[in-house]
Write an enzyme that holds these catalytic residues in place. Sequence first.
Site, PDB file in Angstrom:
ATOM      1  N   HIS A 142       0.847  -1.189   0.000  1.00 41.06           N
ATOM      2  CA  HIS A 142       0.000   0.000   0.000  1.00 41.06           C
ATOM      3  C   HIS A 142       0.883   1.240   0.000  1.00 41.06           C
ATOM      4  O   HIS A 142       2.109   1.155   0.204  1.00 41.06           O
ATOM      5  CB  HIS A 142      -0.920   0.019   1.232  1.00 41.06           C
ATOM      6  CG  HIS A 142      -0.168  -0.109   2.537  1.00 41.06           C
ATOM      7  ND1 HIS A 142       0.558   0.915   3.090  1.00 41.06           N
ATOM      8  CD2 HIS A 142      -0.028  -1.165   3.382  1.00 41.06           C
ATOM      9  CE1 HIS A 142       1.112   0.524   4.218  1.00 41.06           C
ATOM     10  NE2 HIS A 142       0.774  -0.754   4.422  1.00 41.06           N
TER      11      HIS A 142
ATOM     12  N   CYS B 160       4.350  -4.716   6.451  1.00 41.41           N
ATOM     13  CA  CYS B 160       3.771  -4.451   5.134  1.00 41.41           C
ATOM     14  C   CYS B 160       4.822  -3.957   4.146  1.00 41.41           C
ATOM     15  O   CYS B 160       5.973  -3.714   4.496  1.00 41.41           O
ATOM     16  CB  CYS B 160       2.633  -3.433   5.248  1.00 41.41           C
ATOM     17  SG  CYS B 160       1.111  -4.157   5.899  1.00 41.41           S
TER      18      CYS B 160
END
Length: 338
Positions: free
Chosen positions: A217, A230
């Site tokens: 992301h 992440c």
Amino acid sequence: MKNSFFKKTILYTLLLSLFLVSCKKDKEKISDQSTSSSGTLPHEAKSDSVKKEVKESIPPAMQENGFYNAFILPKDKKLRDSLYSVFSKKYNERERYAILALNRLDSKNRWNADTLVVPAKIDTTLMSYSPFPMQLDVLSEVKKFVIFSYEIQAYGVYSNGALVKWGPTSMGKKSAQTTRGLTFANWKKKLAISTVKSEWKLPYNFNIHNSGGIGWHQYDLPGYPASHSCLRLLLNDAKWLYNYADTWILNPGGATTKAKGTAVMVFGDYKWGGRKPWRKLLSDPNANNISVEEMNTLLKPNVEKMLYEQTNREKVADSIKLAKMAESPVEDSETAPN
């Protein structure tokens, strides 16, 4: 006769004086231009600055071959702001974006480094500086594949073995490292909320480990691995991958997976506390390159699994499409419009 000789002597003396003054001014002008063109701020100039610039300047042949220069950043914030003005005038917006990307930085963290590695010849697509091989025959049958390298904090995208995109990332920090190995893209959401901290908004989130809550992301790129597992990306890259990758297909009710999404792999190890890999480009333009042989060794054991899941997803997607067509009302041929 003597009077005439005396007048000529005075005239020659005046002309010589004017010539020497002119030469001195020209020399000072050239010196000023040399200092200005080097990008050095006035307070940093030294008596041997011109000599030093000539010694450290990169020959045009090297610039054309794609070698890298260093843009040194002072620690003082005011000086950095002044230097950023020089940086902004020298490079346009797209060029600045590319330079920061090469240094694993976004605009918010643009000064989170003491040196920026700058290519002598800037390619705003970044493809000229790819650390990943441009072609991998081992992936020729794999339609979509995304790979993340921990060592160089970069991702690459392959379509049927051809590299179509690459860019910077910031992966899991030392205490929360991103899981390595082959996985597959799951679900996606344009704006997700972090499971670690609700205040953290994650634009264009694409999950790859559902139980672990790991995905790629958009988020800050500070120039080193800093996430909570992440895979952080620049906004444009996050948008691009959001539209590129395929999601999983769930059974009715969503309890189980019927088909997996795009194949994704995370590999390698980051040298914690060591010199940032991209800084090595200053001495060796190929320092970060990953060889075809290394990629083949990494991918060959996983290609069969990728192809199996790819084929399965196509079959499931086709069956769903056919089922929807069968459920749609078919107009009677007599009432159908001509």
